[in-house]
Structure formats: structure tokens, C-alpha cells
Design a protein around this motif. Structure first.
Motif, PDB file in Angstrom:
ATOM      1  N   ARG A  99       0.870  -1.087   0.027  1.00 54.07           N
ATOM      2  CA  ARG A  99       0.172   0.046  -0.080  1.00 54.07           C
ATOM      3  C   ARG A  99       0.733   1.107   0.053  1.00 54.07           C
ATOM      4  O   ARG A  99       0.645   2.226  -0.549  1.00 54.07           O
ATOM      5  CB  ARG A  99      -0.885  -0.039   1.283  1.00 54.07           C
ATOM      6  N   LYS A 100       1.983   1.201   0.643  1.00 54.69           N
ATOM      7  CA  LYS A 100       2.661   2.398   1.013  1.00 54.69           C
ATOM      8  C   LYS A 100       3.144   3.263  -0.514  1.00 54.69           C
ATOM      9  O   LYS A 100       3.164   4.286  -0.464  1.00 54.69           O
ATOM     10  CB  LYS A 100       4.033   2.204   1.905  1.00 54.69           C
ATOM     11  N   PRO A 101       3.662   2.424  -1.387  1.00 58.34           N
ATOM     12  CA  PRO A 101       4.078   2.918  -2.617  1.00 58.34           C
ATOM     13  C   PRO A 101       2.887   3.514  -3.448  1.00 58.34           C
ATOM     14  O   PRO A 101       3.125   4.387  -4.139  1.00 58.34           O
ATOM     15  CB  PRO A 101       4.672   1.739  -3.463  1.00 58.34           C
ATOM     16  N   LEU A 102       1.623   3.019  -3.092  1.00 52.15           N
ATOM     17  CA  LEU A 102       0.735   3.537  -3.828  1.00 52.15           C
ATOM     18  C   LEU A 102      -0.104   4.888  -3.250  1.00 52.15           C
ATOM     19  O   LEU A 102      -0.716   5.497  -3.962  1.00 52.15           O
ATOM     20  CB  LEU A 102      -0.496   2.502  -3.803  1.00 52.15           C
ATOM     21  N   VAL A 103       0.303   5.283  -1.918  1.00 48.00           N
ATOM     22  CA  VAL A 103      -0.403   6.258  -1.263  1.00 48.00           C
ATOM     23  C   VAL A 103      -0.071   7.669  -2.155  1.00 48.00           C
ATOM     24  O   VAL A 103      -0.919   8.423  -2.264  1.00 48.00           O
ATOM     25  CB  VAL A 103       0.183   6.451   0.249  1.00 48.00           C
ATOM     26  N   GLY A 104       1.126   7.787  -2.559  1.00 52.70           N
ATOM     27  CA  GLY A 104       1.565   9.147  -3.261  1.00 52.70           C
ATOM     28  C   GLY A 104       0.856   8.991  -4.527  1.00 52.70           C
ATOM     29  O   GLY A 104       0.715  10.133  -5.024  1.00 52.70           O
ATOM     30  N   LYS A 105       0.291   7.953  -5.123  1.00 56.17           N
ATOM     31  CA  LYS A 105      -0.306   7.958  -6.524  1.00 56.17           C
ATOM     32  C   LYS A 105      -1.638   8.316  -6.459  1.00 56.17           C
ATOM     33  O   LYS A 105      -2.535   8.670  -7.240  1.00 56.17           O
ATOM     34  CB  LYS A 105      -0.326   6.786  -7.224  1.00 56.17           C
ATOM     35  N   VAL A 208       0.960   4.844 -13.478  1.00 57.10           N
ATOM     36  CA  VAL A 208       1.085   4.371 -11.997  1.00 57.10           C
ATOM     37  C   VAL A 208       1.985   3.053 -12.127  1.00 57.10           C
ATOM     38  O   VAL A 208       2.675   2.907 -11.542  1.00 57.10           O
ATOM     39  CB  VAL A 208       0.076   4.402 -11.208  1.00 57.10           C
ATOM     40  N   LEU A 209       1.541   2.326 -13.011  1.00 53.59           N
ATOM     41  CA  LEU A 209       2.108   0.903 -12.933  1.00 53.59           C
ATOM     42  C   LEU A 209       3.607   1.238 -13.473  1.00 53.59           C
ATOM     43  O   LEU A 209       4.454   0.246 -12.974  1.00 53.59           O
ATOM     44  CB  LEU A 209       1.533  -0.118 -14.103  1.00 53.59           C
ATOM     45  N   SER A 210       3.937   1.865 -14.459  1.00 53.39           N
ATOM     46  CA  SER A 210       5.226   2.331 -14.728  1.00 53.39           C
ATOM     47  C   SER A 210       6.120   2.525 -13.746  1.00 53.39           C
ATOM     48  O   SER A 210       7.232   2.265 -13.777  1.00 53.39           O
ATOM     49  CB  SER A 210       5.301   2.976 -15.936  1.00 53.39           C
ATOM     50  N   GLU A 211       5.540   3.606 -13.162  1.00 51.64           N
ATOM     51  CA  GLU A 211       6.218   4.298 -11.993  1.00 51.64           C
ATOM     52  C   GLU A 211       6.363   3.102 -10.840  1.00 51.64           C
ATOM     53  O   GLU A 211       7.811   3.239 -10.176  1.00 51.64           O
ATOM     54  CB  GLU A 211       5.447   5.280 -11.154  1.00 51.64           C
ATOM     55  N   LEU A 212       5.755   2.166 -10.659  1.00 52.62           N
ATOM     56  CA  LEU A 212       5.989   1.083  -9.671  1.00 52.62           C
ATOM     57  C   LEU A 212       6.821   0.105  -9.951  1.00 52.62           C
ATOM     58  O   LEU A 212       7.440  -0.774  -9.051  1.00 52.62           O
ATOM     59  CB  LEU A 212       4.654   0.464  -9.302  1.00 52.62           C
ATOM     60  N   CYS A 342     -10.335   2.758   1.894  1.00 56.52           N
ATOM     61  CA  CYS A 342     -10.198   2.474   0.514  1.00 56.52           C
ATOM     62  C   CYS A 342      -9.376   3.497  -0.163  1.00 56.52           C
ATOM     63  O   CYS A 342      -9.244   4.694   0.102  1.00 56.52           O
ATOM     64  CB  CYS A 342     -11.434   2.878  -0.015  1.00 56.52           C
ATOM     65  N   LEU A 343      -8.117   3.121  -0.822  1.00 60.02           N
ATOM     66  CA  LEU A 343      -7.255   3.879  -1.406  1.00 60.02           C
ATOM     67  C   LEU A 343      -7.551   4.941  -2.184  1.00 60.02           C
ATOM     68  O   LEU A 343      -6.975   5.924  -2.301  1.00 60.02           O
ATOM     69  CB  LEU A 343      -6.004   2.980  -1.800  1.00 60.02           C
ATOM     70  N   GLY A 344      -8.554   4.282  -2.993  1.00 57.67           N
ATOM     71  CA  GLY A 344      -8.787   5.271  -4.231  1.00 57.67           C
ATOM     72  C   GLY A 344     -10.282   6.126  -4.047  1.00 57.67           C
ATOM     73  O   GLY A 344     -11.037   6.786  -4.660  1.00 57.67           O
ATOM     74  N   HIS A 345     -10.452   6.322  -2.246  1.00 56.00           N
ATOM     75  CA  HIS A 345     -11.729   7.176  -2.338  1.00 56.00           C
ATOM     76  C   HIS A 345     -11.716   8.572  -2.583  1.00 56.00           C
ATOM     77  O   HIS A 345     -12.686   9.150  -2.879  1.00 56.00           O
ATOM     78  CB  HIS A 345     -11.899   7.242  -0.571  1.00 56.00           C
TER      79      HIS A 345
END
Length: 396
Positions: A99-105, A208-212, A342-345
Motif C-alpha cells: 500500500r505504501k508505494p501507492l499512497v502518493g499516487k 502508475v504501473l510504470s512508476e511502480l 479505501c485507497l481510491g476514495h
């Protein structure tokens, strides 16, 4: 002498006729008896159903309750752990690794920057509806395309793949296919995501996927993360847009209030999220003995958390079964609570604000094209509640 605890004998498979927006009557009845009910899972294991707002929120915030798939004690055989990357079914520290790498996205700022793109996609859907003319199915013409395009663009799914990709996700999220069809659709989606991850590693693009891929996450982990983001980002918002429109059309006074005051849209979105609660239930397993609502939930016991009933709890919300776009007692649990919020709220909120405002502004005479009783509802067996189709019409 205290009254014996209520028992929920079976989780409901349908809602009362004519009441598509209320929780199933068995769960509403359980809440009337108290916020906590005994329940026996289909595999014969004892469990609990929590229907009260405060207790659902308490369990969601309590690290003594686990989200791990392999700890769910609901069937008479051991469940496997969640695949790498599928962090909704994991605890710390694995959960934070993904989850952590996604929070900034998915920050509010990034979502605001997406506003213009969401507006353009919404306008294109409405243009196509207007050109084709009424009647139309709002699900396929409007509710599905908007979140599908956005989440696919965020992950870098090529344009030519989106239709088939959406079809596969539809299949394994519908709750109406055989086990064989579900497994086939899930496998096809996994295979596609594996190829997509490999393509992004070889030729990164602006998504986002490329950044990850520029991290220590493995291909298998990236595939699992992508599946969670796609399924959650598409299915929940699509059903909020379609079921939310249905709810507004069935509540003409509230619809008129929103038309008269477009600035009401932020409150309207929050109230629709509470009122509909399309993500109906989640489960947690006690890691140790935990006292909840005056009862001891034994270690290893799995509890069912009824979000919908919690969001209709009369001890938390005044007249909870009424849709009130000017409601002041907010704080719903539609996006969950705690570390699994939810990450995408933020993204979902932006999409809904734009989509509802644009739809009602473009078609001021929008109405159902069939009697309300003929609108096909998704079954309770689907993870996300909603409508299968929503025929609408308007004056040209």
C-alpha cells in the motif's frame, strides 16, 4: 435476566421486493435486536455478524482483528494465503509493503489534477448518449465507461485492450457465473496483467504501473496490486454511478433539490455513499480473544461486518432509511476505516461529483424508461451491489 443474543441463521441472498436501497430485511432485523448477532458460517464454524456502526468501526480499527485470507474460518478446509500484491487480504507488515508505494499516487492533489480528464471523458459519454438518443442503458453508456477509462489510463492499459479487459472483470465480479467461468475470467485477467507488467518494465510509460516498476516489487507483486486497483477502481464506482442515479430518480424531491442547487453535489455524493453502501460486507478474524459489545469473540473466530447495516444504524444516523442530500450526520463507513480505508476514495469522489453533475445538467428530464420493478439488480452474491442495467430516457 438479559435477553439471549439474536442469531442470524443465514446471510440473505436477496432484498425485499420494492426496497432495492435498504439492507436485506434479515440484517435490518438483526440490528433491531442489537449490534452483534451470532452466526454459523456455511462451513459450520461459529461466527458473528456485526450490524452496528460503532462496533463495525471499532473492529476495523483494531489490529487484533486480521484481514488475512488464510485465517478466515468460514469453510471446513484451509484457505490459501492471498496472492502476492493483493493487499486487501493481508495484515502488517505485508499490507504496508504494497500500500505504501501507492499512497502518493492517489493523493487529493493528484485527483484534482485528474479533474479535467474526468470531465472530458464524462462529456464524451454524454455526447454519445445524446447523439444516439433515448432510451439507453445508463450502465453501459455512462456508469461503466467513466471509471474504466480512468483506471485503465492510470495503470497504462492500452486503449485497444479496454473492452475485453472490462468484460473479464465484469465476469468475475458479477456474482452470477459458474465457478468454472469465474476461474477462467480470473485467470485470463491475471495472464493479461502479467503481460502488462512485463511491457511496462521493458517500455515504461506515463502511468502508475510504470512508476511502480521502479521499485523492489516483483512482477508477481505488481500483478496482484494491479488486479486490486482495477477491480476496486472500476466496479465500485461504476455501481455507485448507476445505482446512485436510480436512487435519485426514485427520490424526486431529492433529485429536484440537487438540480436546484448544483453546489449540493458534494453532500449528495456523501449521502449516496452512505445510503447505498455498494461494498456491503467484509470479514475479519480475531487473532486473540477480544471483547466486542460486551461479548468475547474467541481467537480464530471470523466476524462478518455489515457496512450497509452500519450505515443505516438508527443510533448513528437520523432516519437512516431516508435519502437526505442535506444530511448533517456524516461519517459513513462506505470506504471502510482504519489501515484498509479505501485507497481510491478521493478518486471515486471526484468521479462521482463530476459525473452526477454533468448527467443531470445535460439531461434535465432524465427518467426511468421502464417501471422501477423491472430494473435488474445485482444479486447479493456479488461482492459489489448495484444494477445490471438501468434503462433511462429523456426529452429530446
Amino acid at each position: 435476566m438479559s435477553e439471549p443474543l439474536h442469531t442470524v441463521t443465514t446471510l440473505p441472498t436477496e432484498r425485499r421486493p420494492g426496497c432495492p436501497f435498504d439492507p436485506p430485511s434479515e440484517l435490518t432485523d438483526a440490528r433491531r435486536h442489537g449490534p452483534l448477532s451470532r452466526y454459523t458460517h456455511p462451513g459450520g464454524m461459529p461466527g458473528w455478524v456485526i450490524t452496528g456502526y460503532d462496533l463495525v468501526r471499532q473492529v476495523l480499527a483494531d489490529p487484533r482483528f486480521s484481514s488475512r485470507k488464510d485465517l478466515l474460518n468460514v469453510v471446513d478446509f484451509e484457505l490459501p494465503p492471498a496472492p502476492p500484491g493483493e493487499f486487501l487480504l493481508m495484515d502488517e507488515p505485508q499490507h504496508s509493503r504494497y500500500r505504501k508505494p501507492l499512497v502518493g499516487k492517489f493523493t487529493a492533489r493528484r485527483m484534482r489534477l485528474l479533474t479535467e480528464r474526468i470531465q472530458r471523458i464524462t462529456t464524451e459519454c454524454l455526447d454519445a448518449m445524446e447523439e444516439t438518443g433515448p432510451p439507453t442503458d445508463l450502465v453501459t453508456a455512462f456508469a461503466k465507461p467513466i471509471p474504466t477509462i480512468i483506471i485503465c489510463e492510470l495503470l497504462g492499459v492500452p486503449y485497444e485492450d479496454r473492452s475485453s479487459f472490462q468484460e473479464q472483470i465484469d465476469t468475475f465480479m458479477s456474482g452470477e457465473v459458474s465457478d468454472e467461468e469465474l476461474i477462467a475470467a480470473y485467470g485470463a485477467t491475471q495472464d493479461y496483467l502479467a503481460r502488462l507488467v512485463a511491457a511496462k518494465r521493458a517500455n515504461p510509460t506515463d502511468d502508475v504501473l510504470s512508476e511502480l516498476t521502479d521499485s523492489d516489487l516483483t512482477d508477481e507483486e505488481l500483478r496482484g496490486i494491479s488486479l486490486i486497483l482495477l477491480a476496486a477502481g472500476f466496479d465500485t464506482t461504476a455501481n455507485m454511478l448507476s445505482l446512485g442515479t436510480f436512487a435519485l430518480l426514485r427520490n424526486p424531491a431529492q433529485l429536484a433539490a440537487l438540480r436546484a442547487d448544483p453546489a449540493l453535489v458534494d453532500q449528495a455524493v456523501e449521502e449516496l455513499l452512505r445510503y447505498l453502501s455498494v461494498a456491503k460486507t467484509f470479514m475479519r478474524t480475531a487473532l486473540v480473544d477480544v471483547e466486542v459489545g460486551g461479548q468475547t469473540i474467541k481467537a480464530g473466530t471470523t466476524v462478518v461486518l455489515s457496512y450497509h447495516t452500519a450505515n443505516h444504524d438508527p443510533e448513528r444516523f437520523t432516519d437512516p432509511h431516508l435519502l437526505d442530500l442535506r444530511r448533517q450526520d456524516g461519517g459513513h463507513l462506505a470506504f471502510g476505516h482504519g489501515i484498509h480505508l479505501c485507497l481510491g476514495h478521493q478518486l471515486a469522489r471526484v468521479e462521482m461529483r463530476i459525473a452526477f453533475s454533468a448527467l443531470l445538467g445535460r439531461f434535465p428530464t432524465l427518467r426511468l424508461a421502464v417501471p422501477a420493478e423491472e430494473v435488474g439488480l445485482r444479486p447479493e452474491t456479488a461482492d459489489i451491489y448495484g444494477v445490471k442495467s438501468l434503462p433511462v430516457t429523456w426529452d429530446r
